[in-house]
Design a protein around this motif. Structure first.
Motif, PDB file in Angstrom:
ATOM      1  N   UNK A  40       0.838  -1.209   0.000  1.00 39.03           N
ATOM      2  CA  UNK A  40       0.000   0.000   0.000  1.00 39.03           C
ATOM      3  C   UNK A  40       0.868   1.251   0.000  1.00 39.03           C
ATOM      4  N   UNK A  41       1.970   1.217   0.746  1.00 43.33           N
ATOM      5  CA  UNK A  41       2.877   2.368   0.783  1.00 43.33           C
ATOM      6  C   UNK A  41       3.468   2.624  -0.601  1.00 43.33           C
ATOM      7  N   UNK A  42       3.810   1.537  -1.301  1.00 44.33           N
ATOM      8  CA  UNK A  42       4.345   1.685  -2.650  1.00 44.33           C
ATOM      9  C   UNK A  42       3.323   2.271  -3.616  1.00 44.33           C
ATOM     10  N   UNK A  43       2.067   1.875  -3.465  1.00 47.78           N
ATOM     11  CA  UNK A  43       1.019   2.450  -4.310  1.00 47.78           C
ATOM     12  C   UNK A  43       0.913   3.952  -4.104  1.00 47.78           C
ATOM     13  N   UNK A  44       0.950   4.369  -2.832  1.00 47.92           N
ATOM     14  CA  UNK A  44       0.846   5.796  -2.534  1.00 47.92           C
ATOM     15  C   UNK A  44       2.051   6.553  -3.104  1.00 47.92           C
ATOM     16  N   UNK A  45       3.226   5.981  -2.944  1.00 50.94           N
ATOM     17  CA  UNK A  45       4.437   6.638  -3.441  1.00 50.94           C
ATOM     18  C   UNK A  45       4.407   6.781  -4.965  1.00 50.94           C
ATOM     19  N   UNK A  46       3.782   5.806  -5.634  1.00 47.64           N
ATOM     20  CA  UNK A  46       3.694   5.844  -7.093  1.00 47.64           C
ATOM     21  C   UNK A  46       2.527   6.698  -7.580  1.00 47.64           C
ATOM     22  N   UNK A  47       1.728   7.198  -6.645  1.00 52.14           N
ATOM     23  CA  UNK A  47       0.599   8.032  -7.032  1.00 52.14           C
ATOM     24  C   UNK A  47      -0.596   7.277  -7.551  1.00 52.14           C
ATOM     25  N   UNK A  48      -0.675   5.992  -7.253  1.00 54.99           N
ATOM     26  CA  UNK A  48      -1.826   5.209  -7.720  1.00 54.99           C
ATOM     27  C   UNK A  48      -3.070   5.645  -6.956  1.00 54.99           C
ATOM     28  N   UNK A  49      -4.173   5.870  -7.651  1.00 51.88           N
ATOM     29  CA  UNK A  49      -5.351   6.427  -6.987  1.00 51.88           C
ATOM     30  C   UNK A  49      -6.231   5.421  -6.248  1.00 51.88           C
ATOM     31  N   UNK A  50      -5.955   4.132  -6.366  1.00 52.46           N
ATOM     32  CA  UNK A  50      -6.830   3.133  -5.742  1.00 52.46           C
ATOM     33  C   UNK A  50      -6.830   3.277  -4.225  1.00 52.46           C
ATOM     34  N   UNK A  66      -7.715   1.576  -0.371  1.00 54.44           N
ATOM     35  CA  UNK A  66      -7.421   0.267   0.223  1.00 54.44           C
ATOM     36  C   UNK A  66      -8.313   0.031   1.437  1.00 54.44           C
ATOM     37  N   UNK A  67      -8.938  -1.148   1.467  1.00 54.47           N
ATOM     38  CA  UNK A  67      -9.558  -1.670   2.682  1.00 54.47           C
ATOM     39  C   UNK A  67      -8.722  -2.856   3.123  1.00 54.47           C
ATOM     40  N   UNK A 127      -2.743  -1.009  12.954  1.00 55.31           N
ATOM     41  CA  UNK A 127      -3.905  -0.184  12.625  1.00 55.31           C
ATOM     42  C   UNK A 127      -3.477   1.264  12.404  1.00 55.31           C
ATOM     43  N   UNK A 128      -2.629   1.783  13.304  1.00 60.08           N
ATOM     44  CA  UNK A 128      -2.176   3.174  13.170  1.00 60.08           C
ATOM     45  C   UNK A 128      -1.384   3.368  11.881  1.00 60.08           C
ATOM     46  N   UNK A 151      -1.254   5.436   6.109  1.00 62.32           N
ATOM     47  CA  UNK A 151      -1.087   5.171   4.678  1.00 62.32           C
ATOM     48  C   UNK A 151      -2.360   5.432   3.886  1.00 62.32           C
ATOM     49  N   UNK A 152      -3.400   5.884   4.583  1.00 61.86           N
ATOM     50  CA  UNK A 152      -4.633   6.197   3.884  1.00 61.86           C
ATOM     51  C   UNK A 152      -5.568   5.020   3.700  1.00 61.86           C
ATOM     52  N   UNK A 153      -5.342   3.920   4.439  1.00 58.20           N
ATOM     53  CA  UNK A 153      -6.272   2.794   4.380  1.00 58.20           C
ATOM     54  C   UNK A 153      -7.626   3.268   4.903  1.00 58.20           C
ATOM     55  N   UNK A 154      -8.673   3.099   4.089  1.00 57.47           N
ATOM     56  CA  UNK A 154      -9.952   3.721   4.434  1.00 57.47           C
ATOM     57  C   UNK A 154     -10.803   2.892   5.392  1.00 57.47           C
TER      58      UNK A 154
END
Length: 233
Positions: free
Chosen positions: A69-79, A81-82, A93-94, A99-102
């Motif tokens: 998930x961290x790699x997705x955020x770093x790459x700017x992927x818009x998806x 995550x649950x 959890x924190x 990381x923006x996990x919704x």
């Protein structure tokens, strides 16, 4: 009508992966584009198709779901995550929140739990326009928050419910009320109330079994295996 939310299920257990994809397909406005078992497979899917939401296990054979998930955020992927996991460490959890996990869904769970999280995500996703004030921002964020735990029926306690549920999960052949009562150290009537609550909430089923004499006895069986609610260490 707006396009359905496209969901990628990433779960290493094949039975759980198929069940989670089935769950997604049962929620209006969502469709499962694929169910994969490794992060490498997830990467390939993300490279060739649009994905709006990942239903992401945090422990995969080829790495950490959080690191992914961290790699997705770093790459700017818009998806979005649950996280779907049996990890109960609040530090995890924190980190997920950072990381923006919704949403964070603990295994084992039944369909209504995931349905609620997906519908809340859809409500949040539908938020549009400019906020007039703080109330508008609060309402948008509140859509992601799960409601307070449903009130248990009068006379039932959460610790005893957890104990009975754990006993049922580890009994492949199921349990009678008498069997659950003996193992949990409670009365047969009390055990039946907890078992019936598990049936009512979709986590167990019951069926009569006939002995040599007398009335049939009800046997209760945990439904997590069929529902894909497989716990992992």
């Amino acid at each position: 009508m707006s396009a359905p939310v496209r969901v990628l299920v990433v779960e290493d257990d094949p039975v759980a992966a198929d069940a989670h994809a089935l769950y997604v397909g049962r929620v209006p406005g969502f469709t499962a584009v694929a169910a994969v078992h490794t992060l490498a497979e997830a990467t390939r899917v993300l490279e060739r198709t649009r994905v709006d939401l990942l239903l992401l296990d945090l422990t995969l054979p080829d790495g950490s779901g959080l690191r992914f998930a961290r790699g997705l955020r770093a790459a700017g992927h818009p998806a979005d995550v649950i996280a779907v996991t049996s990890a109960r460490d609040l530090a995890v959890v924190r980190e997920s929140v950072s990381l923006g996990v919704v949403q964070y869904v603990l295994k084992p769970f039944a369909f209504p739990t995931l349905r609620d999280r997906l519908l809340r995500y859809a409500e949040f996703r539908a938020s549009a326009g400019e906020a007039v004030g703080q109330d508008d921002v609060d309402r948008a964020l509140a859509a992601l928050r799960a409601p307070a735990s449903a009130q248990l029926p009068k006379g039932l306690s959460a610790p005893t419910l957890d104990r009975v549920a754990a006993l049922l999960r580890t009994a492949p052949e199921g349990l009678t009320a008498a069997g659950a009562a003996g193992a949990a150290g409670i009365s047969r009537i009390t055990a039946r109330r907890y078992l019936e609550h598990l049936v009512d909430t979709g986590r167990a089923d019951r069926s009569p079994r006939y002995g040599q004499v007398g009335r049939p006895e009800l046997h209760y069986r945990w439904l997590a295996a069929e529902a894909g609610s497989v716990s992992k260490v």
